[in-house]
Design a protein around this motif. Sequence first.
Motif, short mmCIF file in Angstrom:
data_model
loop_
_atom_site.label_atom_id
_atom_site.label_comp_id
_atom_site.label_asym_id
_atom_site.label_seq_id
_atom_site.Cartn_x
_atom_site.Cartn_y
_atom_site.Cartn_z
N PRO A 4 -3.75 4.37 -15.92
CA PRO A 4 -2.92 5.58 -15.86
C PRO A 4 -3.23 6.45 -14.64
CG PRO A 4 -3.68 5.24 -18.10
CD PRO A 4 -4.41 4.24 -17.23
N HIS A 5 -4.51 6.49 -14.24
CA HIS A 5 -4.88 7.27 -13.06
C HIS A 5 -4.28 6.65 -11.79
CE1 HIS A 5 -7.19 10.17 -10.83
NE2 HIS A 5 -7.71 9.21 -10.08
N ARG A 6 -4.31 5.33 -11.69
CA ARG A 6 -3.70 4.63 -10.54
C ARG A 6 -2.21 4.90 -10.49
NH1 ARG A 6 -6.44 0.62 -7.80
NH2 ARG A 6 -4.52 -0.49 -7.30
N VAL A 7 -1.54 4.80 -11.64
CA VAL A 7 -0.10 5.02 -11.71
C VAL A 7 0.24 6.45 -11.30
CG1 VAL A 7 1.89 5.12 -13.27
CG2 VAL A 7 0.30 3.19 -13.39
N GLN A 27 4.16 3.80 5.15
CA GLN A 27 3.35 4.98 4.89
C GLN A 27 2.90 5.02 3.43
OE1 GLN A 27 5.29 8.76 5.61
NE2 GLN A 27 3.34 9.69 6.15
N ARG A 28 3.81 4.72 2.51
CA ARG A 28 3.43 4.71 1.09
C ARG A 28 2.34 3.67 0.83
NH1 ARG A 28 9.17 5.19 0.38
NH2 ARG A 28 9.40 3.05 -0.36
N LEU A 29 2.51 2.50 1.41
CA LEU A 29 1.55 1.43 1.21
C LEU A 29 0.20 1.78 1.83
CD1 LEU A 29 1.36 -1.31 -0.14
CD2 LEU A 29 2.26 -2.33 1.95
N SER A 30 0.21 2.35 3.03
CA SER A 30 -1.05 2.72 3.69
C SER A 30 -1.77 3.82 2.92
CB SER A 30 -0.81 3.12 5.14
OG SER A 30 -0.05 4.30 5.24
N LEU A 31 -1.03 4.77 2.37
CA LEU A 31 -1.66 5.82 1.56
C LEU A 31 -2.27 5.24 0.29
CD1 LEU A 31 0.97 8.68 1.95
CD2 LEU A 31 -1.41 8.73 2.75
N ALA A 32 -1.55 4.34 -0.36
CA ALA A 32 -2.07 3.71 -1.58
C ALA A 32 -3.35 2.94 -1.28
CB ALA A 32 -1.02 2.79 -2.19
N LEU A 33 -3.36 2.19 -0.20
CA LEU A 33 -4.55 1.43 0.17
C LEU A 33 -5.72 2.37 0.51
CD1 LEU A 33 -2.94 -1.37 2.32
CD2 LEU A 33 -4.23 -1.71 0.20
N THR A 34 -5.42 3.46 1.19
CA THR A 34 -6.46 4.42 1.57
C THR A 34 -7.05 5.10 0.34
OG1 THR A 34 -5.39 4.78 3.71
CG2 THR A 34 -6.97 6.44 3.00
N TYR A 35 -6.20 5.54 -0.58
CA TYR A 35 -6.67 6.25 -1.77
C TYR A 35 -7.29 5.32 -2.81
CZ TYR A 35 -4.13 10.41 -0.18
OH TYR A 35 -3.67 11.49 0.53
N LEU A 36 -6.68 4.15 -3.00
CA LEU A 36 -7.10 3.27 -4.09
C LEU A 36 -7.96 2.09 -3.66
CD1 LEU A 36 -3.69 3.17 -6.00
CD2 LEU A 36 -5.70 4.58 -6.52
N GLY A 37 -7.88 1.70 -2.39
CA GLY A 37 -8.68 0.57 -1.90
C GLY A 37 -7.99 -0.77 -2.04
#
Length: 98
Positions: A4-7, A27-37
């Motif tokens: 739920p936190h990831r979502v 940009q969305r994908l790069s932010l997700a990778l940066t925040y979530l790994g």
Amino acid sequence: MTIPHRVAILGHILKEHQSVSTQSQQQRLSLALTYLGNITTIEARDYLDIMHPSGRIKELKEQGWLIISSRVRHVAPCGASHFIANYVLQILPLARAA
């Protein structure tokens, strides 16, 4: 990190960057990778509205992102088992790391 936190994080990223342009998807994908790994193909499609995640990953790699992919098992809601990509950020591009 709980699912739920990831979502919630992915939902926030999508809300802030809603365009369907290639640049916005990157940009969305790069932010997700940066925040979530890491992010899976299913997460990118379902929560970031990116229909061709592998294409956007390829473009990020061409921009200097070091991203590796592995295959992970995913069970679809219908019960079918699939192997999907899990993209893991290894190193930010030099321009982003500074």
